[in-house]
Design an enzyme around this catalytic site. Structure first.
Site, PDB file in Angstrom:
ATOM      1  N   GLN A  74      -4.399  -1.434   9.699  1.00 57.84           N
ATOM      2  CA  GLN A  74      -4.507  -2.755   9.080  1.00 57.84           C
ATOM      3  C   GLN A  74      -5.150  -3.753  10.047  1.00 57.84           C
ATOM      4  OE1 GLN A  74      -3.796  -3.393   5.890  1.00 57.84           O
ATOM      5  NE2 GLN A  74      -4.158  -5.589   5.973  1.00 57.84           N
ATOM      6  N   ASP A 122     -10.740   3.477   4.400  1.00 61.76           N
ATOM      7  CA  ASP A 122     -11.216   2.091   4.347  1.00 61.76           C
ATOM      8  C   ASP A 122     -12.745   2.037   4.283  1.00 61.76           C
ATOM      9  OD1 ASP A 122      -9.305   0.008   4.337  1.00 61.76           O
ATOM     10  OD2 ASP A 122      -8.769   0.391   6.431  1.00 61.76           O
ATOM     11  N   LYS A 142       0.836  -1.203   0.000  1.00 56.91           N
ATOM     12  CA  LYS A 142       0.000   0.000   0.000  1.00 56.91           C
ATOM     13  C   LYS A 142       0.873   1.257   0.000  1.00 56.91           C
ATOM     14  CE  LYS A 142      -3.846  -2.413   2.168  1.00 56.91           C
ATOM     15  NZ  LYS A 142      -4.670  -2.715   3.339  1.00 56.91           N
TER      16      LYS A 142
HETATM   17  N1  GUN Z   1      -7.257  -6.436   6.219  1.00 55.62           N
HETATM   18  C1  GUN Z   1      -7.654  -7.092   5.095  1.00 55.62           C
HETATM   19  N2  GUN Z   1      -8.165  -6.237   4.187  1.00 55.62           N
HETATM   20  C2  GUN Z   1      -8.097  -5.008   4.749  1.00 55.62           C
HETATM   21  C3  GUN Z   1      -8.478  -3.707   4.299  1.00 55.62           C
HETATM   22  O1  GUN Z   1      -8.998  -3.515   3.182  1.00 55.62           O
HETATM   23  N3  GUN Z   1      -8.237  -2.696   5.164  1.00 55.62           N
HETATM   24  C4  GUN Z   1      -7.695  -2.899   6.403  1.00 55.62           C
HETATM   25  N4  GUN Z   1      -7.515  -1.837   7.195  1.00 55.62           N
HETATM   26  N5  GUN Z   1      -7.333  -4.089   6.856  1.00 55.62           N
HETATM   27  C5  GUN Z   1      -7.540  -5.135   6.018  1.00 55.62           C
END
Ligand code: GUN
Length: 288
Positions: A97, A120, A53
């Site tokens: 995350q 998110d 990311k």
């Molecule tokens: N864990 C798995 N997918 C995601 C996501 O799209 N965002 C976040 N913050 N954690 C995740």
């Protein structure tokens, strides 16, 4: 392979190319889109995801901050970090995350993120806005799945869509986005009786269960659009053990489906791309 590929890598490149102009316009105004990513603990898969990311932000000319904390970080310490990022004008998107270590309750952490920086789309305010048809941020993975279906021209309005998996991150928001696009939506979960009876009726099938190659060719309607959100390792004792695989048995399913997304190279890159899109949108809103 009769199925057409839902190529997330190619679509990502196209969308990121279009995004470059918006990033340049913001920078010309003196604003650089900024994303903060927080990871608590040492989960190897999460470490790969967060690095990807942050790297994508750099490639897109955006500002990014990666905060890595040991699993011993307390909930109070994490909340304090989020508060600081909420107040930081260089940060337009905040992502914590998931999953978090067991001693930290994810709900208060997510609710502590300023909704206007919640790229998110997990905050209750954003989940509610999505449910009521006025989304501020669409959760990145389902948003990416919708973009793939739209780009392929797979019919959504009036289609029978089946989402396998009911998580807050993927299944539930995916169902809402499909519903908003006019699909008739079924959400299946681990207790669903006769899963195949549902999936065989699906014109659009979204697999988000986290079980390697669980959805097989016999469970798929001929011509269906199959979107595979799974990101699993092939179990020991099977061919290609240890390699990445999805929730769908690609080799078999691609003989039956009309469209299918591969793993890797499908939903994964699209999730990151939509995170960039959400961060740029957030920046544009704050620069207005
Ligand atoms: N864990 C798995 N997918 C995601 C996501 O799209 N965002 C976040 N913050 N954690 C995740």
């Amino acid at each position: 392979m009769p199925a057409k590929l839902l190529d997330g890598t190619a679509l990502s490149q196209q969308i990121r190319g279009e995004l470059a102009g918006r990033v340049s316009s913001l920078k010309a105004k003196g604003v650089t889109p900024g994303l903060a990513v927080i990871l608590v603990g040492e989960d190897p898969a999460s470490q790969v995801y967060v690095r990807n990311k942050v790297k994508a932000c750099e490639v897109a000319g955006m500002h990014s901050v990666l905060e890595l904390y040991p699993a011993t970080l307390t909930e109070a310490e994490l909340l304090a970090r989020v508060q600081a990022l909420n107040a930081d004008p260089a940060i337009h998107g905040i992502l914590v995350q998931l999953p978090l270590p067991k001693h930290i309750d994810s709900h208060p952490v997510i609710e502590s993120i300023a909704p206007e920086k919640d790229v998110d789309g997990f905050h209750v305010a954003n989940a509610g806005a999505l449910m009521t048809g006025r989304p501020l941020f669409r959760p990145c993975t389902p948003y990416g799945c919708m973009k793939m279906l739209e780009a392929a021209g797979a019919p959504i309005r009036g289609a029978n869509a089946v989402v396998v998996g009911a998580s807050n991150i993927v299944g539930k928001p995916m169902a809402l986005l499909l519903l908003a696009a006019g699909a008739t939506v079924t959400i299946c979960n681990s207790k669903t009786r006769d899963l195949a009876a549902h999936t065989r009726n699906a014109d659009i099938l979204v697999a988000a269960v986290g079980r390697p190659r669980m959805l097989t060719a016999e469970m798929i309607k001929p011509g269906a659009a199959v979107v595979d959100v799974g990101m699993n390792r092939v179990p020991e004792g099977q061919p290609n053990a240890g390699k990445l695989c999805g929730d769908v048995d690609f080799a078999g399913a691609s003989q039956v489906a009309g469209w299918i997304s591969p793993v890797p190279g499908g939903v994964g890159p699209m999730t990151i791309t939509m995170l960039l899109v959400n961060t740029v949108e957030s920046t544009e809103r704050s620069a207005r």
